[in-house]
Structures are given as C-alpha cells and as structure tokens.
Design a protein around this motif. Sequence first.
Motif, PDB file in Angstrom:
ATOM      1  N   LEU A  36       8.672   6.937  -4.929  1.00 51.10           N
ATOM      2  CA  LEU A  36       8.411   5.509  -5.108  1.00 51.10           C
ATOM      3  C   LEU A  36       6.929   5.252  -4.856  1.00 51.10           C
ATOM      4  O   LEU A  36       6.306   5.935  -4.040  1.00 51.10           O
ATOM      5  N   ARG A  37       6.370   4.229  -5.525  1.00 48.16           N
ATOM      6  CA  ARG A  37       4.949   3.915  -5.366  1.00 48.16           C
ATOM      7  C   ARG A  37       4.753   2.430  -5.038  1.00 48.16           C
ATOM      8  O   ARG A  37       4.080   1.707  -5.771  1.00 48.16           O
ATOM      9  N   PRO A  38       5.321   1.934  -3.958  1.00 47.65           N
ATOM     10  CA  PRO A  38       5.119   0.519  -3.612  1.00 47.65           C
ATOM     11  C   PRO A  38       3.719   0.284  -3.046  1.00 47.65           C
ATOM     12  O   PRO A  38       3.107   1.187  -2.467  1.00 47.65           O
ATOM     13  N   TYR A  39       3.218  -0.928  -3.229  1.00 45.35           N
ATOM     14  CA  TYR A  39       1.952  -1.310  -2.611  1.00 45.35           C
ATOM     15  C   TYR A  39       2.174  -1.571  -1.118  1.00 45.35           C
ATOM     16  O   TYR A  39       3.269  -1.980  -0.704  1.00 45.35           O
ATOM     17  N   ARG A  40       1.120  -1.384  -0.342  1.00 52.73           N
ATOM     18  CA  ARG A  40       1.230  -1.627   1.101  1.00 52.73           C
ATOM     19  C   ARG A  40       1.523  -3.085   1.411  1.00 52.73           C
ATOM     20  O   ARG A  40       2.055  -3.401   2.468  1.00 52.73           O
ATOM     21  N   SER A  41       1.162  -3.978   0.508  1.00 59.48           N
ATOM     22  CA  SER A  41       1.422  -5.403   0.720  1.00 59.48           C
ATOM     23  C   SER A  41       2.853  -5.801   0.370  1.00 59.48           C
ATOM     24  O   SER A  41       3.246  -6.946   0.594  1.00 59.48           O
ATOM     25  N   SER A  42       3.637  -4.879  -0.160  1.00 56.89           N
ATOM     26  CA  SER A  42       4.981  -5.222  -0.635  1.00 56.89           C
ATOM     27  C   SER A  42       6.010  -5.192   0.489  1.00 56.89           C
ATOM     28  O   SER A  42       5.876  -4.465   1.475  1.00 56.89           O
ATOM     29  N   THR A  43       7.055  -5.976   0.297  1.00 57.35           N
ATOM     30  CA  THR A  43       8.165  -5.991   1.250  1.00 57.35           C
ATOM     31  C   THR A  43       8.897  -4.653   1.251  1.00 57.35           C
ATOM     32  O   THR A  43       9.347  -4.182   2.300  1.00 57.35           O
TER      33      THR A  43
END
Length: 200
Positions: A36-43
């Motif tokens: 997975l590649r979520p942004y650090r700002s994401s929930t």
Amino acid sequence: MILEGLVTTLSPEGELNIAPMGPKIPADLSLGTFVLRPYRSSTTYRNLKAGGSGVFHITDDVLLLARTAIGAALDPPPATTPARAVLGRVLADACRYYEFRPIVVDDIDERTTVLVETLAEGRIRDFLGFNRAKHAVVEAAILATRTAFLPLSEILEEFQKFSVIVDKTGGPAEREALDLLLDHVRRSSRPPLESKAPSS
C-alpha cells in the motif's frame, strides 16, 4: 501491477475509515503480500501506523469509490461485517476481500510504503466487471483528487470526455458518481472568499 479497490481501517477508538487505494500486487495476482502507498497525512496511514490492521476490497461499486475519494458524506454508511482474522470491518457488498496486517512500514517519504500480509480472504459475490462508464468514473475519481496541482481547464476537459462515455454506457450509479465528482472539482477550484478589512 496496481489494482484499484477500497481499504477499510479502524482508528484506535474504533472509528471506521474507508479509502480508495491501488495497492501494488504481484504479476501473478496472488495477494499473499502486497504494498500500500498511503500518504502520511492520510487516515489510512495513521490507523496502520498506530498498530492497526485493515481489509482490502475488490469492488465494482464506483459510486462508493467516488464518494470516498473526495471525502463525501456516507449517509447511510455502507453495511459492514466484522473481519475474521484482524480487527477490522468487511464491506458487505464487496466482491472479494483480503484481511491484512502491516509487516513493514517505510514512512521516510510523504508517500509511504506499507508492506502487508494477507491473513484471511473471502468472496462475497461475483465481480460484475467494469464497463467503459465504470472505468471513466475511476479515472474521474483519481483526477478529482488532484485539483490542488492540475489546471482546472485540463480537469474539465477530461471530465467532458468522461461525461460522453458515462452517458453512452453508464447507469444511474455511474451518472450520480460523475456528477458528484464534477461538483467537487468545481467547488475545489473556487478561490476562497477574501475577508474584508474592517472599516475604520
């Protein structure tokens, strides 16, 4: 390859988050482990970083994908059932799902890399498939999340093409999804109202 779907995670307080996400999966389509590649700002990132687990869903519900992509209210929220192997929720109308836990979290960059392993999987119903309208909505949803750094004229030009495709090949859900995304794009592009200085 990248496979578009929806990821559910729970906050430490038990609040459900649903996010569209395209994990990198092996070429043979096995999902024993994937990235997975979520942004650090994401929930999603915050929930996983806090020691949480999640569920990746393969779905043909592009209306739900569109709503979650732009943070629209989910009223009523989609039905879910408890995951079997992790602390999480399974979308009741998904086609397939993969319950996972993170095994490596690399968050040096703003776009993080989270290697996860599948602990359980299941099939709820057959995958109806994507016609041209569903594909167009997926592309429109991705584009609608990029209003901060793409010119409005470029986005609207693409949406015009999506509209033709959805009108020709879509149903009510696809039309509603595209209308929702277009409204979001238009609202996001409006400059904030300038506050007036108080008169002396």
